[in-house]
Design an enzyme around this catalytic site. Structure first.
Site, mmCIF file in Angstrom:
data_model
loop_
_atom_site.group_PDB
_atom_site.id
_atom_site.type_symbol
_atom_site.label_atom_id
_atom_site.label_comp_id
_atom_site.label_asym_id
_atom_site.label_seq_id
_atom_site.Cartn_x
_atom_site.Cartn_y
_atom_site.Cartn_z
ATOM 1 N N GLU A 1 29.745 -21.946 -4.091
ATOM 2 C CA GLU A 1 28.760 -22.648 -3.139
ATOM 3 C C GLU A 1 27.836 -21.665 -2.403
ATOM 4 O O GLU A 1 28.165 -20.502 -2.224
ATOM 5 C CB GLU A 1 29.693 -23.421 -2.262
ATOM 6 C CG GLU A 1 30.548 -24.642 -2.568
ATOM 7 C CD GLU A 1 31.146 -25.219 -1.447
ATOM 8 O OE1 GLU A 1 31.591 -26.540 -1.801
ATOM 9 O OE2 GLU A 1 31.417 -24.686 -0.372
ATOM 10 N N HIS B 1 39.552 -17.004 6.893
ATOM 11 C CA HIS B 1 39.281 -18.405 6.323
ATOM 12 C C HIS B 1 40.182 -19.461 7.115
ATOM 13 O O HIS B 1 40.068 -20.649 6.698
ATOM 14 C CB HIS B 1 38.809 -18.541 5.164
ATOM 15 C CG HIS B 1 37.735 -17.528 4.655
ATOM 16 N ND1 HIS B 1 36.303 -17.783 5.076
ATOM 17 C CD2 HIS B 1 37.821 -16.402 3.767
ATOM 18 C CE1 HIS B 1 35.679 -17.033 4.261
ATOM 19 N NE2 HIS B 1 36.733 -16.226 3.517
ATOM 20 N N ARG C 1 46.071 -35.637 4.266
ATOM 21 C CA ARG C 1 47.235 -35.467 5.093
ATOM 22 C C ARG C 1 46.938 -35.272 6.652
ATOM 23 O O ARG C 1 45.676 -35.156 6.957
ATOM 24 C CB ARG C 1 48.027 -34.063 4.330
ATOM 25 C CG ARG C 1 47.017 -32.901 4.639
ATOM 26 C CD ARG C 1 47.814 -31.423 4.502
ATOM 27 N NE ARG C 1 46.949 -30.270 4.064
ATOM 28 C CZ ARG C 1 46.476 -29.485 5.256
ATOM 29 N NH1 ARG C 1 46.415 -29.961 6.411
ATOM 30 N NH2 ARG C 1 45.626 -28.768 4.888
#
Length: 669
Positions: A200, A235, A291
């Site tokens: 990306e 991250h 979740r």
């Protein structure tokens, strides 16, 4: 509603689910590995079932064993928490086949959103904005390189499955792509069993904003507003808040609508999170986590809803408790993740026993979700999170004051933690102004990682006073046991015949020796310190705190003692000193001298060099894996590897000498 559920997880999330079940009158079954036999989540549940040895692959990831536990205990449903099997479509299908309800979305929804590539195709079709990128099936290096060239560097290479920053690499130039792809594939395969990658465009100054969504089996979908999760390391999120600061109202509304559209596109049921990057007024879909998220407490605090209760009711076939029009935001909430890790050492995990653990007092404004207690061990086998500290107040400035105070009150000794780092973020003017972003830590590195400073006179005085008071207590006990309790030789006052009553103490502050001379006076002590003399007195209170009076300034601190080591905890700061004992120091040596040592316990996943090989500074030597992360051991200088002490697959302890390395000119041009 269910009468009994099994919680297929551990730690704070298992405790969190168990507490809601207890409130609702739902019986709970815990599962545990041998490392967790005495864990908090085991004690909180009504029943517990052993799964196997500590490694997750031999315990918490054994779907068949978990289903057998559900069958044997009569559990009607399984709550997977987050991590482990929570986003495993095969496990969700196995639950259905076994006649046990999986408290989560359908397997089809997990499959659709578990693949970042497939999810982006679905979101594009649903009109949800995407980051420019490549999500194709051709995973050859040539295809990935062509995609990166077309997108334009820098790019982000990341695993299509999973999340949490694992299998993710930032690539800033074409010549670094191959190494990034290989590392990401290896890490993704290890963490998720799937090495599929996507590429990306790497946004250089984004914010990470996500939408909490919820759907039921009757076709209803709502969002419970947004969270800003921009403060990240490796991250991975460390501070989250809701609502997102300084987000335009129209953007907030558009994001909420996009989150609902994403959930509706796949017929979503249960709790989910649609994650976006936000930059320059635009927002772009990253992924959907199928979740409950780690950071769900901030959403609960601003909405007044229990999302675990919502999960249970929806999984039991009920409708959503509230419609979109009934949901509203009240106040502001911030969550800080307290980890056993060393921010000064690239946030590497810290392993050990929690010798002292004192969280802030909980109440309407402060919430602590944890799965550990004092004397528990932080294991190399699992995520090193100690707790989630969440605060709430009427607005962001007030919530931020609550956070700063709670972080100052949080005390952990026995492992290195990120508490001081979190306190630095919370106190930073840019964070206070709401100027958050995923590059926040990089942008303010100098402020957030200040150079270590030596202990000042106050810290030395507190340490000396604590030693003196404990000696006084020990001397009084010894005198009481003796045949002559009134003898002056029992006195801890430094009494000497025809001499001034004083003594010298030496504390080691790192490698530096700091001297304190103690003069005994009727009113207490005179302490001669590096910066001058002070008058001091004090006492140890009923809670074990040191109550000191130094030159008329009274303060209460905590001093944790272990052997000759003292840790002084004072308003969010830790100061570590060692009372010098020459006899104890005589036998010490540096186990890593002449070599490179393991910075943490773990498994050697790769050995990249061999004995006799000459290398330049920074060259990778070995890759360690621990706590779901990889850490590369690099050459500290130019030099030669003289010996390699471990092979791929070997387990190593913290401080183990991995390689012998001789510094010197490699002869490279």
């Amino acid at each position: 509603m269910f009468s009994k559920i099994l919680i297929a997880n551990r730690g704070e999330i298992a405790c969190r689910v168990a507490r809601t079940c207890r409130r609702l009158g739902v019986a709970t079954v815990a599962v545990y590995s041998d490392a967790d036999a005495d864990a908090m989540h085991v004690d909180l549940c009504d029943e517990a079932w052993r799964l196997g040895p500590p490694p997750a692959r031999e315990s918490y990831l054994l779907g068949d064993a978990i289903l057998e536990a559900a069958r044997r205990t009569g559990a009607e449903a399984i709550h997977p928490g987050y991590g482990f099997l929570s986003e495993n479509a095969a496990f969700a299908r196995a639950c259905a086949d076994a006649g046990v309800v999986f408290i989560g979305p359908t397997p089809e929804a997990i499959d659709a959103m578990g693949s970042k590539s497939e999810s982006k195709r679905l979101m594009e079709k649903a009109g949800v904005p995407l980051v420019p990128g490549y999500h194709g099936a051709d995973q050859s290096l040539a295809a990935l390189r062509a995609a990166a060239d077309d997108i334009g560097y820098p790019v982000l290479v990341k695993a299509s499955a999973g999340g949490g920053g694992k299998g993710m690499r930032v690539v800033r130039a074409a010549d670094a792509l191959q190494a990034a792809v290989e590392g990401a594939k290896r890490e993704a395969a290890n963490a998720f069993g799937d090495d599929l990658l996507l590429v990306e465009k790497y946004l250089d100054a984004p914010r990470h904003v996500e939408i909490q969504v919820f759907g039921d089996t009757h076709g209803h979908v709502v969002h419970l507003f947004e969270r800003d999760c921009s403060i990240q390391r490796r991250h991975q999120k460390v501070i989250e808040e809701a609502p997102a600061p300084d987000l335009p109202a129209e953007t907030r509304a558009a994001m909420g609508a996009a989150g609902v559209a994403a959930a509706q596109a796949i017929g979503y049921v249960g709790a989910g999170t649609v994650e976006f990057l936000y930059q320059d007024g635009g927002f772009y879909f990253i992924e959907m986590n199928t979740r409950l998220q780690v950071e769900h407490p901030v959403t609960e605090l601003i909405t007044g809803q229990d999302l675990v209760e919502w999960q249970l009711r929806v999984a039991a076939g009920g409708t959503l408790p509230l419609a979109q029009a009934d949901l509203a935001v009240t106040g502001h909430a911030i969550e800080a993740r307290v980890y056993a890790e060393d921010p000064a050492n690239d946030f590497l995990p810290s392993i050990g026993r929690l010798r002292h653990l004192r969280p802030p007092v909980e109440g309407p404004h402060v919430r602590v979700d944890t799965g550990v207690r004092q004397d528990d061990r932080v294991s190399m086998h699992y995520d090193p999170m100690i707790a989630k500290l969440a605060v709430w107040d009427a607005d962001r400035p007030a919530a931020l004051r609550r956070l700063r105070a709670a972080l100052e009150a949080y005390q952990v000794v026995g492992v290195t933690t990120n508490l001081e780092f979190l306190g630095g973020v919370a106190a930073h003017p840019a964070f206070g102004a709401g100027a958050v972003g995923t590059r926040f830590i990089e942008a303010h590195e100098a402020d957030l990682f200040p150079a270590a400073v030596p202990a000042d006179d106050t810290v030395l005085a507190l340490a000396a006073l604590d030693v003196l008071l404990h000696r006084q207590t020990q001397a009084a006990a010894a005198a009481a046991r003796s045949g002559d309790p009134y003898s002056p030789w029992h006195a801890p006052s430094g009494w000497r015949l025809n001499d001034d009553n004083y003594q010298r103490m030496t504390f080691l502050d790192g490698e530096e020796a700091r001297a304190v001379t103690v003069h005994y006076r009727p009113e207490g002590y005179r302490l001669d310190l590096p910066g001058g003399s002070v008058t001091a007195r004090g006492e140890i209170d009923a809670d074990g705190n040191l109550v000191s009076d130094i030159d008329g300034f009274r303060r209460r601190v905590t001093v944790v003692r272990h052997g000759h080591d003292l840790v002084i905890l004072d308003r969010g700061r830790q100061h570590r000193l060692t009372l010098d004992d020459p006899a104890a120091r005589a036998g010490e040596r540096d186990p890593g001298e002449g070599g490179l040592v393991a910075p943490m316990p773990g498994k050697v996943s790769q050995v990249l060099v061999e004995a006799g090989q000459t290398l330049e500074k920074g060259a990778p030597l070995m890759v360690l894996e621990a706590m779901k992360m990889e850490h590369t051991i690099a050459a500290p200088t130019d030099g030669t590897v003289t010996a390699v002490h471990f092979q791929a697959g070997d387990q190593v302890d913290d401080g183990a000498a991995l390689l012998s390395f001789e510094t010197g000119d490699t002869g490279a041009p």
